[in-house]
Scaffold this motif. Structure first.
Motif, short mmCIF file in Angstrom:
data_model
loop_
_atom_site.label_atom_id
_atom_site.label_comp_id
_atom_site.label_asym_id
_atom_site.label_seq_id
_atom_site.Cartn_x
_atom_site.Cartn_y
_atom_site.Cartn_z
N UNK B 291 -26.73 -30.86 -62.89
CA UNK B 291 -26.01 -30.45 -61.69
C UNK B 291 -25.57 -28.98 -61.69
N UNK B 292 -24.92 -28.47 -62.77
CA UNK B 292 -24.45 -27.08 -62.70
C UNK B 292 -25.57 -26.07 -62.45
N UNK B 293 -26.82 -26.41 -62.80
CA UNK B 293 -27.91 -25.46 -62.60
C UNK B 293 -28.74 -25.73 -61.35
N UNK B 294 -28.47 -26.82 -60.66
CA UNK B 294 -29.32 -27.22 -59.54
C UNK B 294 -29.06 -26.37 -58.29
N UNK B 295 -30.13 -25.84 -57.71
CA UNK B 295 -30.00 -24.98 -56.53
C UNK B 295 -29.35 -25.74 -55.37
N UNK B 296 -29.72 -27.01 -55.22
CA UNK B 296 -29.12 -27.76 -54.11
C UNK B 296 -27.60 -27.86 -54.27
N UNK B 297 -27.16 -28.19 -55.49
CA UNK B 297 -25.72 -28.32 -55.70
C UNK B 297 -25.01 -26.97 -55.63
N UNK B 298 -25.75 -25.89 -55.95
CA UNK B 298 -25.13 -24.56 -55.88
C UNK B 298 -25.12 -24.02 -54.46
N UNK B 299 -26.28 -24.17 -53.77
CA UNK B 299 -26.41 -23.48 -52.48
C UNK B 299 -26.67 -24.40 -51.31
N UNK B 300 -26.89 -25.69 -51.59
CA UNK B 300 -27.12 -26.62 -50.48
C UNK B 300 -28.54 -26.63 -49.95
N UNK B 301 -29.43 -25.88 -50.57
CA UNK B 301 -30.83 -25.92 -50.12
C UNK B 301 -31.73 -26.32 -51.29
N UNK B 302 -33.00 -26.44 -51.03
CA UNK B 302 -34.04 -26.77 -52.03
C UNK B 302 -34.50 -28.21 -51.83
N UNK B 303 -33.92 -29.17 -52.55
CA UNK B 303 -34.31 -30.58 -52.44
C UNK B 303 -35.80 -30.82 -52.63
N UNK B 304 -36.46 -29.94 -53.37
CA UNK B 304 -37.90 -30.11 -53.60
C UNK B 304 -38.19 -31.46 -54.24
#
Ligand SMILES: Cc1cc2nc3c(=O)[nH]c(=O)nc-3n(C[C@H](O)[C@H](O)[C@H](O)COP(=O)(O)OP(=O)(O)OC[C@H]3O[C@@H](n4cnc5c(N)ncnc54)[C@H](O)[C@@H]3O)c2cc1C
Ligand code: SF4
Ligand code: SF4
Lengths: 322, 669, 186
Positions: B291-304
């Motif tokens: 979680x701390x490194x995940x783009x979605x959790x950081x910025x709300x985008x990605x979800x690849x």
């Protein structure tokens, strides 16, 4: 900021510029230095080699004299050997009551007394780093040392053994690095920063002494340092005074100026070369100092992002110290 | 007291341990005159079968109904003698022990004084034992389920033994997969079998065993209860992956655009994705999202990952789950951390590029690692021509860890062999002592010598990147006192590997507190007895196995896993367990219901009966510490076997003896 | 408990250095000898000296140049895994060698003695004057090598020819006399 000041024999003559620059810088930084009244030699590393009680009594006389200044308990010494001796004596007298008894008797023969633990004995570096602090220091900088590549050299006696209470690692100290950075200098990651200059070795075995000087000067030159910053008159004398003889011994041609860190602080605070005693060094520092303010040859900037085909493995990050 | 008190006193010589300092015959003779004593004897070893038979015979033939043995500490033999009483048909609590070894002969040199003190202690015990009451031992049922914390090789071994025996195991592992450090290793000494090849089948069996509930990415939060009846609270951290839907296909990992340095499994020398399984054979085979490194959790985008998952298993809204399980026994197998070599600045790790840690080396050498098993330097390409391997890094050193890490010598020899085999480089091993004491270990050392490895005896002083000579230019220089050659040497090398020691887990102390066990001074979990009970702890029902108890290799860790399982299975087999009857009891007549005692009990053994408004001690939880007895203001709690009457009688016995000595003294004078 | 320990020389050394008892715990790892900046030129590395002390080789130890090549850098002391105060032990061996007149090469002890003579007579030292005296005595040809330095030192005003005399010299002399008397008794 009120301190009792122990200059030590070297600062009287050989390292007079260290004394002058210390006093000048201290005044600018609001430190009051009161010289220990009628101090004597600390015995360097020589007296303990001959007579333990006499060696510690010689040092203890200084502690007794210094404690006469009751306006402060802080005793500051700019010479690493004096610092170590004063501090070690205070500690040993506190730890070994039987031995301390002898020293007390000897002092009494001269009408003096000292109670271990009365004084807080510090090196000038520690005082500038902790009491004055990097911010206050940086605030006084008017002529930053930009463009000057400096190898920070601590030597041994200030970081080892663990008499130091600044929390520095005896192998990898950083306070001088940080001070020099605060002055705007380009600080070299100097691997031999805490290695030994050889002390009196040139007198005992020339080849051994020169070898130790060679290691230090060569390493600084390998890293393209413009000069070495030091904080101990013995180190300065060895690296500067004996550099020519060392060059002759090795057939090398190093020209590595060695200045006291207080001289660099003074220059950065806008004091003149003359005030700082620049020119008293044997290896002329003027050419190196002329680089101050010059734009650095843009070093091949490391590529920010690794190339696609870069196979390099990640490195462990440097350890953060508490 | 209706029946007549008939006391038998037995003084043990303990070979010369006691008899060497105490005049045991005199003590026995003297004790024969004490009130109620009808038989008083001394014997070489009371704990021997002959000694015990002597007691049993007196009970049966002379009608002895109270027994005092003066010998060693009750820790050692109280149970032995109680059993002897029981065999002779006497209640085992009609027994008292006087410690005249640890408290007399071992701490007193004056024979006369020692004898007097032994007599006083015997008199105290004789006086006390007359007040002893018959107590019935307590039995509590054992829950057959077992909790195992830590899924390294030690925990895996224990889990399989217990599950195969038909009992249920809950295994809690902090990382996304079980396997522990062994899963990271390349080859294992001394046989050089591939670590993964021998470990993964066992991991698979744990993951698929019908008797194992595996909880990875999880941690124990709380432990309540006691042997046979623990209640354990476990937090399962959110994986953000629905394990019911995930098939372990790995598409998410492939599609995740973000790579980070993997400090755990790859030891910092390789990368992983943000949604990841630490390695392809992970058990269970479901990924987790970091979680701390995940783009979605950081910025709300990605979800690849979500987009490409064929079964829709990615669940960004998943929450941590907290559950409780009931178990009868617990095994801790939490393993170790690697000593951080950056703490020794003069070794240059973290500063000099081609200085590697041992775990980094394992990953380099591992075919599944970042270089595909090629031993190369930090640039990822160059093969070293000369390699130094430094033993004892951070071990046997008062500045770091004072103990020997036990495995590093063999591990360093293994590295020497691997470097030789894979690169042909000249290897130098720098050691203080070579420690190869197990089966086929010294033979391995011989083999490495035979391969041409150069051994230099000396603890490395410093590792430098500051050359003095042309030969040293561009090299890493190892500076050492070659103590067998008798001179200081500087050896220029391409690559250096630091054999860092094993350390207790950084959180070992907190874990120990959570499970009610203790740590030794150097923070390893403390075993009940280092020789005779090496996998038990002072807390009944909590066992330890593997490196969490102290440094050891894989064979020893596996042996301990099996040993802990055997100890647990033996307890489960007993179905119920006997606990000491010396517990606290509340006198309901006088209890005023103030509840003061309830918080005072360190074992939460006291509950409040709301209907009666009285305190009640649950005997199975009570350890007989007596804290509540001192707390109760209305003096309503007493401790069985430590009643006021018994303690006062003990003191009177001792004081009367001293008075007698004093009188004898004045008579002589 | 009575102990029948072998080397009384070990007892002598370990009891004369502050913290020296730790010397018994030396594991001969060589960290000291490996760390020593002048180690390559010592007749014995510090580690070897400690092995010789254990062996009771009093003569060999006190005649060795090792302690005199110690530069007091304290690397050994801070690195020794058994926290043995190696540097202090080097000082102790020097004192024992001077007392026993054991070390043949007078050069190193002489340097210390000359240095201290100035201190005892003036209360202060001046290393440069001392170096001159020492060089001329022990290495007259070597003096040429540092001639340019000496000239530089003089012209730059860094060279003193006598040390400063302190005011309380009489008191200092009494202190040192008393100290020497006590040291002799100890
Ligand atoms: C470089 C190196 C090479 C080695 N090579 C060999 C070799 O060739 N042969 C050999 O016999 N030995 C070797 N060893 C030793 C071997 O690694 C150990 O003996 C082995 O790892 C011990 O296993 P373990 O189960 O006790 O601990 P670990 O492998 O450390 O497993 C402990 C497990 O517990 C988990 N855990 C920790 N704390 C908690 C917690 N609070 N809650 C839940 N889970 C937790 C961890 O995540 C881990 O999965 C080597 C060691 C090193 C350093
Ligand atoms: S402290 Fe005593 S009186 Fe109060 S509740 Fe407990 S047993 Fe009863
Ligand atoms: S470093 Fe310490 S333990 Fe090692 S040889 Fe030297 S004195 Fe002995």
């Amino acid at each position: 900021m009120n301190y009792t000041y122990f200059p030590g024999c070297s600062l009287e003559k050989n390292a007079a510029c260290y004394d002058a620059s210390t006093r000048a810088v201290a005044a600018q930084l609001g430190m009051q230095l009161t010289e220990v009244e009628d101090w004597n030699c600390c015995g360097a590393t020589e007296y303990v080699s001959l007579n333990l009680t006499a060696a510690y009594s010689l040092i203890a006389r200084n502690l007794a004299q210094a404690s006469k200044n009751t306006s402060t308990h802080e005793l500051v010494a700019p010479c690493s050997a004096c610092y170590l001796n004063l501090r070690k004596c205070d500690k040993v007298l506190g730890q070994d009551p039987k031995f301390a008894g002898r020293v007390v008797q000897a002092l009494a023969a001269g009408g003096l007394s000292y109670k271990p633990g009365t004084l807080h004995i510090r090196h000038l570096l520690d005082v500038l780093y902790q009491d004055v602090g990097l911010e206050a220091l940086a605030a006084k900088v008017t002529k930053p040392l930009r463009g000057l590549r400096v190898a920070p050299y601590y030597g041994c006696m200030i970081v080892r053994p663990e008499f130091h209470d600044g929390g520095e690692d005896p192998e990898a100290p950083t306070s001088l690095d940080e001070i020099l950075k605060a002055l705007g200098a380009d600080v070299v990651d100097y691997p031999l920063k805490a290695a030994c200059c050889g002390g009196h070795m040139t007198q005992i075995s020339e080849a051994t002494g020169f070898d130790m000087i060679h290691r230090l000067v060569k390493s600084a030159a390998d890293l393209n340092a413009d000069l070495i910053a030091t904080l101990c008159p013995m180190c300065q004398l060895n690296l500067d005074g004996f550099q020519g003889a060392m060059n002759r011994h090795f057939g090398s041609h190093f020209h590595m100026p060695v200045l006291y860190f207080t001289q660099l602080i003074g220059l950065a605070m806008g004091m003149s070369m003359r005030e700082m005693g620049i020119g008293e060094e044997i290896v002329d520092a003027r050419a190196a100092l002329s680089r101050i303010g010059s734009e650095m040859a843009a070093e091949a900037a490391e590529p920010k992002r690794p190339r696609k085909d870069d196979k390099a493995l990640p490195m462990p990050a440097p350890l953060k110290r508490a | 007291m209706t029946e007549e008190i008939r006391i038998g006193v037995y003084i043990c010589h303990c070979g010369s341990n006691i008899a060497g300092t105490v005049d045991v015959e005199e003590v026995a003779r003297w004790a024969g005159h004490l009130t109620n004593v009808i038989s008083s004897r001394d014997y070489k070893f009371m704990c021997s079968s002959l000694g015990q038979e002597m007691i049993e015979k007196d009970i049966k033939e002379k009608g002895v109904n109270r027994v005092v043995v003066a010998s060693c500490t009750p820790h050692l033999h109280e149970l032995t003698y109680r059993n002897a009483l029981a065999r002779a048909g006497l209640n085992p609590y009609f027994f008292e022990m006087a410690n005249i070894r640890e408290q007399v002969s071992w701490v007193t040199t004056d024979r006369v004084e020692a004898t007097k003190k032994a007599e006083a202690l015997v008199a105290a015990a004789v006086s006390r034992v007359a007040w002893h009451e018959a107590l019935e031992p307590l039995f509590v049922p054992i829950d057959p389920n077992v909790l195992i914390v830590g899924g390294g090789v030690a925990g895996i071994q224990a889990a399989l033994e217990i599950a195969d025996a038909g009992n249920h195991v809950y295994m809690v592992e902090r990382e996304p997969s079980i396997g522990g450090h062994m899963a990271q290793l390349d080859k294992t000494f001394p046989t050089l079998d591939c670590s993964a090849c021998i470990l993964t089948p066992k991991m698979f069996n744990v993951g698929n065993h019908k008797n194992v509930t595996l909880m990875t990415w999880s941690e124990v939060e709380k432990v309540d209860g006691y042997i046979g009846n623990f209640t354990v609270t476990i937090r399962k951290r959110a994986r953000y992956v629905d394990t019911g839907l995930c098939t372990g296909c790995g598409v998410c990992e492939e599609k995740c655009p973000k790579k980070v340095v993997d400090d755990v499994f790859e030891a910092g020398v390789g990368h992983r994705k943000v949604v990841y399984r630490p390695f392809p054979q992970a058990v269970p085979n479901y990924p987790v999202i970091d979680r701390p490194n995940c783009t979605f959790f950081q910025k709300g985008t990605c979800k690849a990952c979500e987009k490409f998952c064929p079964t829709g298993a990615i669940k960004f809204d998943q929450q941590d789950e907290v559950l409780t399980v009931k178990v009868g026994n617990i095994i801790l197998a939490t393993g170790w951390d690697l000593f951080d070599a950056r703490r020794i600045p003069q070794y240059g790790y973290g500063r000099i590029r081609n200085v590697f840690s041992s775990m980094e080396f394992e990953r380099l050498s591992n075919a599944a690692g970042p270089t595909g098993g090629k031993i190369v330097m930090r640039d990822g390409v160059s093969v070293p021509k000369s390699v130094g391997i430094i033993h004892c890094v951070g071990s046997r050193d008062k500045h770091y860890n004072n103990y020997c890490s036990a495995i590093c010598c063999m591990q360093s020899l293994k590295f020497a062999h691997l470097v030789h085999e894979k690169t042909g480089a000249q290897v130098h091993n720098f050691y203080i002592d070579i420690r190869t004491p197990a089966k086929a270990y010294d033979e391995f050392y011989q083999r490495v010598l035979d391969e041409g490895t150069i051994f230099i005896r000396g603890k490395v002083a410093e590792i430098s990147d500051s050359p003095r000579t042309a030969e040293e230019e561009g090299k890493i220089i190892v500076q050492v006192d070659d103590s067998l050659a008798g001179r200081q040497r500087r050896i220029p090398l391409d690559m250096v590997v630091l054999s860092a020691g094993l350390e207790p887990r950084h959180d070992a102390k907190e874990v120990a507190i959570k499970f009610g066990i203790s740590c030794s001074a150097d923070r390893w979990f403390m075993e009940k007895h280092p020789k005779l009970d090496p996998v038990a702890t002072m807390t009944d029902g909590v066992f330890v196995a593997g490196v969490c108890v102290g440094p050891k290799d894989i064979p020893a860790s596996v042996a301990q896993g099996s040993a802990a399982a055997a100890r647990v299975l033996s307890i489960i087999g007993q179905k119920e367990i006997q606990i000491d009857a010396a517990t606290a009891i509340v006198n309901e007549e006088s209890c005023v219901g103030c509840k003061e005692c309830i918080p005072s009990c360190p074992y939460q053994a006291i509950e409040f009966l709301e209907d009666k408004r009285k305190a009640y001690v649950r005997e199975a939880l009570c350890k007989g510490c007596g804290t509540c007895v001192g707390t109760c203001l209305s003096k309503s709690i007493s401790l069985r076997h430590f009643t006021d009457d018994q303690l006062v009688a003990e003191m009177i016995g001792a004081m009367t003896a001293m008075k007698m000595f004093e009188q004898a003294q004045t008579e002589v004078a | 408990m009575e102990h029948n320990h072998a080397s009384s020389f070990m007892d002598e050394v370990s009891s004369s250095a502050p913290g020296g008892e730790a010397l018994r715990t030396c594991i001969q790892c060589g960290t000291c000898g490996g760390s020593c900046p002048s180690g390559p030129d010592m007749q014995h590395t510090p580690r070897q000296i400690f092995a010789l002390i254990r062996a009771g080789e009093r003569d060999v130890v006190l005649k060795s140049n090792t302690p005199w090549y110690c530069v007091s850098c304290y690397y050994c002391t801070v690195r020794c895994p058994k926290e043995i105060p190696v540097t202090e032990i080097m000082y102790t061996l020097k004192r024992m060698a001077v007392r026993d007149k054991a070390f043949d090469d007078s050069k190193a002890p002489d340097f210390s003695k000359v240095f201290i003579r100035w201190v005892e007579e003036f209360g202060r030292s001046f290393e440069l004057g001392l170096m001159g005296v020492h060089m001329i005595r022990h290495n007259p040809f070597g003096a040429f090598k540092i001639m340019d330095m000496a000239v530089g030192m003089v012209t730059k005003g860094r060279m003193a020819f006598t040390p400063t005399r302190i005011k309380g010299l009489d008191g200092l002399k009494r202190i040192l006399a008393k100290a020497k008397e006590l040291e002799a008794q100890a």
